[in-house]
Design a protein around this motif. Structure first.
Motif, PDB file in Angstrom:
ATOM      1  N   LEU A 155     -60.114  -6.672  31.054  1.00  0.00           N
ATOM      2  CA  LEU A 155     -58.729  -7.484  30.629  1.00  0.00           C
ATOM      3  C   LEU A 155     -59.413  -8.956  30.439  1.00  0.00           C
ATOM      4  N   VAL A 156     -58.721  -9.266  29.256  1.00  0.00           N
ATOM      5  CA  VAL A 156     -59.079 -10.294  28.426  1.00  0.00           C
ATOM      6  C   VAL A 156     -57.530 -10.981  28.033  1.00  0.00           C
ATOM      7  N   SER A 157     -57.154 -11.885  28.728  1.00  0.00           N
ATOM      8  CA  SER A 157     -55.699 -12.348  28.708  1.00  0.00           C
ATOM      9  C   SER A 157     -55.719 -13.645  27.881  1.00  0.00           C
ATOM     10  N   ASN A 158     -54.489 -14.205  27.999  1.00  0.00           N
ATOM     11  CA  ASN A 158     -54.356 -15.503  27.293  1.00  0.00           C
ATOM     12  C   ASN A 158     -55.514 -16.521  27.877  1.00  0.00           C
ATOM     13  N   ARG A 203     -55.513 -22.231  35.962  1.00  0.00           N
ATOM     14  CA  ARG A 203     -56.977 -22.349  36.322  1.00  0.00           C
ATOM     15  C   ARG A 203     -57.377 -21.231  36.839  1.00  0.00           C
ATOM     16  N   LEU A 204     -56.683 -20.330  37.735  1.00  0.00           N
ATOM     17  CA  LEU A 204     -57.125 -19.438  38.559  1.00  0.00           C
ATOM     18  C   LEU A 204     -57.263 -18.033  37.601  1.00  0.00           C
ATOM     19  N   HIS A 205     -56.380 -17.810  36.745  1.00  0.00           N
ATOM     20  CA  HIS A 205     -56.212 -16.478  36.260  1.00  0.00           C
ATOM     21  C   HIS A 205     -56.370 -16.561  34.659  1.00  0.00           C
ATOM     22  N   PHE A 206     -56.189 -17.607  33.826  1.00  0.00           N
ATOM     23  CA  PHE A 206     -56.345 -17.725  32.408  1.00  0.00           C
ATOM     24  C   PHE A 206     -57.178 -18.659  31.980  1.00  0.00           C
ATOM     25  N   SER A 207     -58.452 -18.855  32.549  1.00  0.00           N
ATOM     26  CA  SER A 207     -59.324 -19.961  32.315  1.00  0.00           C
ATOM     27  C   SER A 207     -60.339 -19.377  31.382  1.00  0.00           C
ATOM     28  N   VAL A 208     -61.107 -20.247  30.620  1.00  0.00           N
ATOM     29  CA  VAL A 208     -62.034 -19.801  29.654  1.00  0.00           C
ATOM     30  C   VAL A 208     -63.238 -18.957  30.309  1.00  0.00           C
ATOM     31  N   ASP A 209     -63.594 -19.292  31.442  1.00  0.00           N
ATOM     32  CA  ASP A 209     -64.729 -18.900  32.113  1.00  0.00           C
ATOM     33  C   ASP A 209     -64.730 -17.294  32.489  1.00  0.00           C
ATOM     34  N   ILE A 210     -63.225 -17.059  32.926  1.00  0.00           N
ATOM     35  CA  ILE A 210     -62.734 -15.501  33.139  1.00  0.00           C
ATOM     36  C   ILE A 210     -62.860 -14.885  31.861  1.00  0.00           C
ATOM     37  N   ALA A 211     -62.156 -15.377  30.822  1.00  0.00           N
ATOM     38  CA  ALA A 211     -62.309 -14.608  29.543  1.00  0.00           C
ATOM     39  C   ALA A 211     -63.782 -14.322  28.716  1.00  0.00           C
ATOM     40  N   ARG A 212     -64.570 -15.425  28.978  1.00  0.00           N
ATOM     41  CA  ARG A 212     -65.888 -15.385  28.665  1.00  0.00           C
ATOM     42  C   ARG A 212     -66.437 -14.185  29.441  1.00  0.00           C
ATOM     43  N   ASP A 213     -66.573 -14.130  30.594  1.00  0.00           N
ATOM     44  CA  ASP A 213     -67.262 -13.144  31.526  1.00  0.00           C
ATOM     45  C   ASP A 213     -66.610 -11.709  30.916  1.00  0.00           C
TER      46      ASP A 213
END
Length: 352
Positions: free
Chosen positions: A162-165, A332-342
């Motif tokens: 999952l790589v969202s916005n 912040r919880l669902h569409f952050s840079v850190d989530i996408a990077r991982d």
């Protein structure tokens, strides 16, 4: 096409992906299937660590393919055209299929809405084709948990990430007071946008203006001249494409997303929420956004409910402020840079 963040949310997402990959040490070459890229495109992508390749893709792959560690094919038509030559000329590359959205879901919903049997048959064929592509690639990227769940059922052996916005949160330029008007963002080249705007202009805006006659709907995005003439009218301001939409987000009171079909995650919704602008939207537009009606957005599927939600937000400062704060927290919880990077690291780790 070469991504342009001022044109569409898919471009915003892809450019954020480029920046994350560059920061992780990837050397990135970009090929536009339409072969069209300007010097401004080169400067914009160059700032993200991306080199635009202007020669024929097959010629370039024959020469460079053996050295590639990963190839990302963006959207089904591109993946369909290039999967075989990529496998042949880039034998060591991990092949990533970036769906952007699952096309067959969008097409099926359009067919259901229009009551068009021919469109439904096309959607069924597209489903078979798209799922086959998921099976042929090493990793598939989706933009919403809903679509990830679909692939878990339809292609359980596929590696799906999952790589969202991807959005930063911006402090609102002002609070409830001093704002006015409604905002819709989206070009008419994407059929759900045109359908949604026409539905809103015909069925919803007149009801809002009956109670609040000074209400203006601001439309941002590429709209052709023929379509423009069909929706022009009192209370509608058509801006076209804007290089910087931030000033409008600091001006409007409410963002609207009256989409009646579509798939994936809606960048127009994420973007408004990242600026703390409350959104009124349909369930289709809310899909994959982790939204709760009355908490971080107002969700309405009928013209009557949509009108009531807009008027409620327009006259309730406390509700507006609460949803504004919750919107930014959602991003912040669902569409952050850190989530996408991982997620990108998991998708590409085997290919680096």
């Amino acid at each position: 096409m070469t991504p342009d963040p001022s044109r569409d949310s898919g471009s915003v997402r892809l450019c954020r992906i480029f920046a994350l990959l560059n920061a992780d040490g990837w050397e990135i070459d970009f090929l536009a299937d339409d072969g069209d890229s300007s010097s401004a495109d080169a400067v914009r992508l160059g700032a993200l660590g991306v080199r635009i390749v202007r020669e024929q893709p097959l010629q370039w792959l024959r020469r460079e393919g053996v050295a590639l560690h990963a190839v990302m094919l963006c959207r089904l038509p591109v993946a369909d055209q290039y999967i075989d030559v990529v496998r042949r000329h880039a034998p060591h590359a991990r092949v990533v299929f970036d769906t952007v959205d699952l096309h067959f879901i969008r097409e099926r919903r359009a067919a259901e809405l229009m009551g068009a049997p021919a469109m439904m048959r096309r959607a069924i064929r597209l489903r078979t084709h798209e799922l086959a592509m998921v099976g042929r690639c090493d990793t598939t990227l989706v933009v919403s948990m809903d679509e990830r769940n679909v692939l878990q059922q339809e292609a359980p052996r596929a590696h799906v990430e999952l790589v969202s916005n991807i959005h930063d949160v911006h402090a609102p330029a002002r609070g409830f007071h001093g704002r006015s008007g409604l905002l819709f963002v989206g070009g008419f080249g994407h059929p759900p946008n045109e359908d949604g705007v026409r539905w809103f202009v015909e069925k919803i805006l007149p009801g809002v203006r009956t109670v609040a006659p000074d209400t203006t709907l601001h439309l941002v995005g590429d709209i052709d001249e023929h379509s423009r003439k069909g929706i022009e009218g009192e209370g509608i301001e058509i801006h076209g494409r804007l290089a910087d939409i931030a000033p409008l987000f600091g001006q409007v009171l409410i963002s609207v997303a009256p989409l009646r079909f579509g798939a994936g995650v809606k960048g127009k919704v994420n973007q408004a929420m990242s600026f703390g602008v409350p959104v009124v939207l349909t369930n289709v537009a809310a899909e994959g956004m982790h939204l709760k009606d009355g908490v971080d957005a107002l969700i309405a599927d009928t013209p009557e409910a949509f009108i009531a939600a807009i008027l409620r937000l327009s006259h309730d400062e406390t509700l507006w402020a609460r949803i504004s704060d919750a919107s930014m927290e959602n991003v912040r919880l669902h569409f952050s840079v850190d989530i996408a990077r991982d997620a990108l690291r998991r998708a590409l780790d085997a290919g680096k």
